[in-house]
Design a protein around this motif. Structure first.
Motif, PDB file in Angstrom:
ATOM      1  N   VAL A  14       0.875  -1.280  -0.222  1.00 51.52           N
ATOM      2  CA  VAL A  14      -0.001  -0.052   0.005  1.00 51.52           C
ATOM      3  C   VAL A  14       0.788   1.295  -0.061  1.00 51.52           C
ATOM      4  O   VAL A  14       1.937   1.260   0.541  1.00 51.52           O
ATOM      5  N   SER A  15       0.544   2.160  -0.833  1.00 55.78           N
ATOM      6  CA  SER A  15       1.405   3.523  -0.847  1.00 55.78           C
ATOM      7  C   SER A  15       0.288   4.897  -0.809  1.00 55.78           C
ATOM      8  O   SER A  15      -0.686   4.602  -0.986  1.00 55.78           O
ATOM      9  N   PHE A  16       0.834   5.930  -0.674  1.00 54.18           N
ATOM     10  CA  PHE A  16       0.164   6.946  -0.907  1.00 54.18           C
ATOM     11  C   PHE A  16       0.011   7.392  -2.381  1.00 54.18           C
ATOM     12  O   PHE A  16       0.923   7.098  -3.217  1.00 54.18           O
ATOM     13  N   PHE A  17      -1.073   8.129  -2.615  1.00 51.23           N
ATOM     14  CA  PHE A  17      -1.301   8.720  -4.014  1.00 51.23           C
ATOM     15  C   PHE A  17      -0.021   9.660  -4.200  1.00 51.23           C
ATOM     16  O   PHE A  17       0.324  10.348  -3.096  1.00 51.23           O
ATOM     17  N   SER A  18       0.410   9.949  -5.373  1.00 52.39           N
ATOM     18  CA  SER A  18       1.494  11.153  -5.742  1.00 52.39           C
ATOM     19  C   SER A  18       0.929  12.338  -4.873  1.00 52.39           C
ATOM     20  O   SER A  18      -0.180  12.737  -5.189  1.00 52.39           O
ATOM     21  N   LEU A  37      14.388   2.747   4.694  1.00 56.14           N
ATOM     22  CA  LEU A  37      13.637   3.522   3.927  1.00 56.14           C
ATOM     23  C   LEU A  37      13.884   3.399   2.365  1.00 56.14           C
ATOM     24  O   LEU A  37      13.292   3.690   1.535  1.00 56.14           O
ATOM     25  N   TYR A  38      15.182   3.418   2.303  1.00 55.12           N
ATOM     26  CA  TYR A  38      15.900   3.653   0.863  1.00 55.12           C
ATOM     27  C   TYR A  38      15.311   2.283   0.056  1.00 55.12           C
ATOM     28  O   TYR A  38      14.930   2.640  -1.028  1.00 55.12           O
ATOM     29  N   TYR A  39      15.408   1.185   0.457  1.00 54.37           N
ATOM     30  CA  TYR A  39      14.678   0.124  -0.144  1.00 54.37           C
ATOM     31  C   TYR A  39      13.205   0.282  -0.445  1.00 54.37           C
ATOM     32  O   TYR A  39      12.664   0.033  -1.609  1.00 54.37           O
ATOM     33  N   SER A  40      12.561   0.814   0.380  1.00 58.32           N
ATOM     34  CA  SER A  40      11.136   1.075   0.257  1.00 58.32           C
ATOM     35  C   SER A  40      10.702   2.066  -0.665  1.00 58.32           C
ATOM     36  O   SER A  40      10.066   1.985  -1.542  1.00 58.32           O
ATOM     37  N   ALA A  41      11.616   3.103  -0.510  1.00 60.66           N
ATOM     38  CA  ALA A  41      11.259   4.207  -1.588  1.00 60.66           C
ATOM     39  C   ALA A  41      11.752   3.638  -2.957  1.00 60.66           C
ATOM     40  O   ALA A  41      10.909   4.532  -3.868  1.00 60.66           O
ATOM     41  N   THR A  42      12.798   3.014  -3.020  1.00 61.53           N
ATOM     42  CA  THR A  42      12.999   2.803  -4.345  1.00 61.53           C
ATOM     43  C   THR A  42      11.807   1.676  -4.947  1.00 61.53           C
ATOM     44  O   THR A  42      11.649   1.939  -6.161  1.00 61.53           O
ATOM     45  N   PHE A  43      11.559   0.687  -4.206  1.00 59.81           N
ATOM     46  CA  PHE A  43      10.170  -0.268  -4.596  1.00 59.81           C
ATOM     47  C   PHE A  43       8.985   0.791  -5.114  1.00 59.81           C
ATOM     48  O   PHE A  43       8.468   0.279  -5.807  1.00 59.81           O
ATOM     49  N   PHE A  44       8.727   1.670  -4.157  1.00 62.43           N
ATOM     50  CA  PHE A  44       7.324   2.307  -4.412  1.00 62.43           C
ATOM     51  C   PHE A  44       7.908   3.556  -5.487  1.00 62.43           C
ATOM     52  O   PHE A  44       6.873   4.431  -5.737  1.00 62.43           O
ATOM     53  N   ARG A  45       9.172   3.733  -5.850  1.00 62.00           N
ATOM     54  CA  ARG A  45       9.378   4.836  -7.071  1.00 62.00           C
ATOM     55  C   ARG A  45       9.145   6.181  -6.226  1.00 62.00           C
ATOM     56  O   ARG A  45       8.638   7.181  -6.843  1.00 62.00           O
ATOM     57  N   GLN A  89       3.936  11.844   6.751  1.00 63.53           N
ATOM     58  CA  GLN A  89       3.026  10.639   6.520  1.00 63.53           C
ATOM     59  C   GLN A  89       3.771   9.549   5.702  1.00 63.53           C
ATOM     60  O   GLN A  89       3.709   8.430   5.943  1.00 63.53           O
ATOM     61  N   GLU A  90       4.129  10.015   4.807  1.00 65.26           N
ATOM     62  CA  GLU A  90       4.513   9.271   3.574  1.00 65.26           C
ATOM     63  C   GLU A  90       5.841   8.438   4.112  1.00 65.26           C
ATOM     64  O   GLU A  90       5.836   7.238   3.866  1.00 65.26           O
ATOM     65  N   LEU A  91       6.739   9.249   4.525  1.00 69.09           N
ATOM     66  CA  LEU A  91       8.059   8.311   5.125  1.00 69.09           C
ATOM     67  C   LEU A  91       7.485   7.308   6.316  1.00 69.09           C
ATOM     68  O   LEU A  91       8.142   6.038   6.208  1.00 69.09           O
ATOM     69  N   ASP A  92       6.774   7.856   7.125  1.00 67.35           N
ATOM     70  CA  ASP A  92       6.401   7.026   8.181  1.00 67.35           C
ATOM     71  C   ASP A  92       5.625   5.863   7.603  1.00 67.35           C
ATOM     72  O   ASP A  92       5.867   4.693   7.931  1.00 67.35           O
ATOM     73  N   PHE A  93       4.796   5.819   6.659  1.00 69.18           N
ATOM     74  CA  PHE A  93       4.127   4.888   6.226  1.00 69.18           C
ATOM     75  C   PHE A  93       4.949   3.794   5.396  1.00 69.18           C
ATOM     76  O   PHE A  93       4.824   2.747   5.558  1.00 69.18           O
ATOM     77  N   MET A  94       5.909   4.598   4.567  1.00 70.66           N
ATOM     78  CA  MET A  94       7.053   3.558   3.807  1.00 70.66           C
ATOM     79  C   MET A  94       7.829   2.679   4.734  1.00 70.66           C
ATOM     80  O   MET A  94       7.944   1.510   4.522  1.00 70.66           O
ATOM     81  N   SER A  95       8.107   3.302   5.963  1.00 74.98           N
ATOM     82  CA  SER A  95       8.883   2.454   6.977  1.00 74.98           C
ATOM     83  C   SER A  95       8.087   1.446   7.341  1.00 74.98           C
ATOM     84  O   SER A  95       8.650   0.225   7.733  1.00 74.98           O
ATOM     85  N   LEU A  96       6.884   1.477   7.846  1.00 73.97           N
ATOM     86  CA  LEU A  96       5.817   0.677   8.174  1.00 73.97           C
ATOM     87  C   LEU A  96       5.631  -0.590   7.135  1.00 73.97           C
ATOM     88  O   LEU A  96       5.699  -1.801   7.187  1.00 73.97           O
ATOM     89  N   GLN A  97       5.578  -0.235   5.761  1.00 78.10           N
ATOM     90  CA  GLN A  97       5.696  -1.160   4.859  1.00 78.10           C
ATOM     91  C   GLN A  97       6.939  -1.965   4.529  1.00 78.10           C
ATOM     92  O   GLN A  97       6.835  -3.182   4.278  1.00 78.10           O
TER      93      GLN A  97
END
Length: 384
Positions: A164-168, A336-344, A184-192
Motif C-alpha cells: 500500500v502506498s500514498f497517491f502522488s 527506507l531507501y529500499y522501500s522508497a526505491t520499490f515505491f518509486r 506521513q509518507e515516510l512513516d508509512f513507507m517505513s511501516l511497509q
C-alpha cells in the motif's frame, strides 16, 4: 545518569539489530513479476465504508477498470451507518456498470469493531473462495486480481499481503499540509518496509487490510476475528497472527502491479487519531517478535526524547545522545531507501532529516496517548 546511558546504549543496539534484520528480510522477499497465467481463481472484493461519499467514486472507478474476467470477481460494499451520500454514490455506480457483480449491503453490528463486523457480514454473503479487502479511500491497479491470481497459483498461500502506498503528493497552497503529507509518507513507507521484512524473515507481524487476500475457508477455520473483536482495529494484523499461529501458509506479494494507493490524513488531529487507533492494538499482540519490534521502537524514541531533555539540563553528554540518534538515523535510512526505491518515491527521502528529528516526539506522544486515552474515528468515539 550512568544507568540512563547504559539503557540508551542497549536500546539503541537492540533497535539497530532488529532494523538490520528487517532490511535482510526485505531482501529475501523477491519481486514478483506477472507471467500472464490463466485467471483460475475467483475473488470477493470487500470494502466497508462510512461517510465516504468524497472518496468512493475514485475507488469505484478503479474497480471498474480491473483487467480480469468479470465472471471471476464480485464487489461487496458494506455500509456502516453512513450519514452522507455514500450509498447514493454506490447505487449510481451500480446503475452505470451493470456488467459488474456488485452488491451494497448494510453492516450488522455485533462487536466493538465496526470494520470487523462489516467484513464478517460481507464474507457471509460472499460467493467466491478468496476474499480481498480494501478501503473506501483507496484505488486499486488494473492488474490487481491478476497479480493475486498468479501468486496463489505459485504459492498456494492461504493469505497474501500486498503493498500500500500514498497517491502522488499534490502540492497544497498551505506549506504545513505539504510537510504533513511528507511526514506521513515516510512513516508509512517505513511501516511497509518493516512489514515486508518480517515476511522475509518468516516472522510476519504486520500487514495492511487495504490490500489483503485470504481464503474464505481458512477465515472460518481460524474463527475469523473471534478473540479480538473488542479491539476496534486490527482486522488485518490479528488475522495474520491467527493464520501464522495455526500454520496456514502466508506470503507477501511484492509487486508494483499490486500496489493499492490511499490518501494521507488531511489534518494533524486525524493523523493522531489514526496512529492512536493503530497503537492501541499493540498491547494485544501475541507475537513475541511483534512485541519486540514495537517495544524497541517505543524505547529508542523515548530515550532519545529523554536524552535531549537531559542534555539541555546538562545532565548527560550531548555526544552520546547525538551518536545514538545518528546510528538510528542511518539504519532507518537504509530500510527506507529500499522501500522508497520499490515505491518509486526516492525523492521523498529529501524530507528524511527533519522527519527523523520530529519522529521521536511524535512516536512517544502517540504511544502515551494510546495507553491512557480513547480516540475518534469516522465520527465515532472509542474509549480506552
Amino acid at each position: 545518569m550512568q544507568l540512563f546511558i547504559f539503557f540508551l546504549i542497549v536500546v539503541t543496539l537492540i533497535y539497530v539489530a532488529l532494523i538490520t534484520a528487517l532490511i535482510l528480510g526485505w531482501k529475501k522477499v523477491a519481486s514478483f513479476e506477472l507471467s500472464g497465467a490463466a485467471p483460475l481463481n475467483k475473488f470477493s472484493i470487500i470494502t466497508p465504508f462510512r461517510n465516504e461519499a468524497e472518496n468512493l467514486p475514485e475507488l469505484l472507478l478503479s474497480l471498474s477498470n480491473i483487467n480480469y474476467p468479470k465472471t471471476h470477481f464480485e464487489i461487496i460494499l458494506v455500509n456502516d451507518e453512513s450519514e452522507d451520500n455514500s450509498v447514493q454514490a454506490c447505487f449510481h455506480f451500480k446503475q452505470r456498470n451493470p456488467e459488474l457483480q456488485f452488491s451494497i449491503i448494510n453492516n450488522i453490528r455485533k462487536t466493538n469493531s465496526p470494520k470487523k463486523d462489516a467484513i464478517t457480514t460481507a464474507i457471509i454473503s460472499s460467493r467466491f473462495e478468496y476474499i480481498i479487502t480494501t478501503d473506501a479511500d483507496c484505488a486499486v491497479p488494473a492488474l490487481w486480481l491478476q497479480a493475486f491470481n498468479e501468486k496463489i497459483i505459485e504459492t498456494d498461500a492461504a493469505m497474501i499481503a500486498a503493498p500500500v502506498s500514498f497517491f502522488s503528493a499534490r502540492s497544497s497552497k498551505e506549506r504545513f499540509l505539504n510537510y504533513l503529507a511528507a511526514f506521513q509518507e515516510l512513516d508509512f513507507m517505513s511501516l511497509q518496509a518493516a512489514g515486508i521484512g518480517g515476511f522475509g524473515l518468516n516472522r510476519p507481524f504486520i500487514c495492511n487490510g487495504a490490500n489483503l487476500c485470504y481464503e474464505k475457508r481458512a477465515f472460518y477455520e481460524v474463527e475469523g476475528f473471534q478473540g479480538n473483536s473488542n479491539i476496534s482495529s486490527g482486522d488485518d494484523v490479528f488475522l495474520l497472527q491467527k493464520f501464522k499461529d495455526l500454520n496456514y501458509p502466508v506470503c507477501f506479494l511484492k509487486s508494483e502491479q499490486a500496489i493499492v494507493y490511499t490518501k494521507p490524513q488531511a489534518s494533524l488531529q486525524t493523523l493522531f487519531s489514526q496512529r492512536i487507533r493503530w497503537a492501541a492494538k499493540t498491547t494485544a499482540y501475541k507475537s513475541v517478535f511483534a512485541k519486540l519490534i514495537g517495544l524497541s521502537v517505543l524505547l529508542v524514541n523515548l530515550f532519545l526524547v529523554i536524552g535531549l531533555i537531559l542534555t539541555l539540563l546538562n545532565e548527560v553528554n550531548y555526544e552520546l545522545v547525538l551518536f545514538s540518534f545518528l546510528i538510528k538515523f542511518l539504519v532507518d535510512l537504509g530500510l527506507l531507501y529500499y522501500s522508497a526505491t520499490f515505491f518509486r518515491k526516492k525523492t521523498m527521502l529529501s524530507h528524511f532529516l527533519w522527519c527523523s528529528l520530529l519522529y521521536p516526539f511524535f512516536s512517544t506522544l502517540v504511544a502515551i496517548l494510546s495507553l491512557f486515552s480513547g480516540f475518534e474515528w469516522k465520527g465515532r468515539s472509542f474509549k480506552k
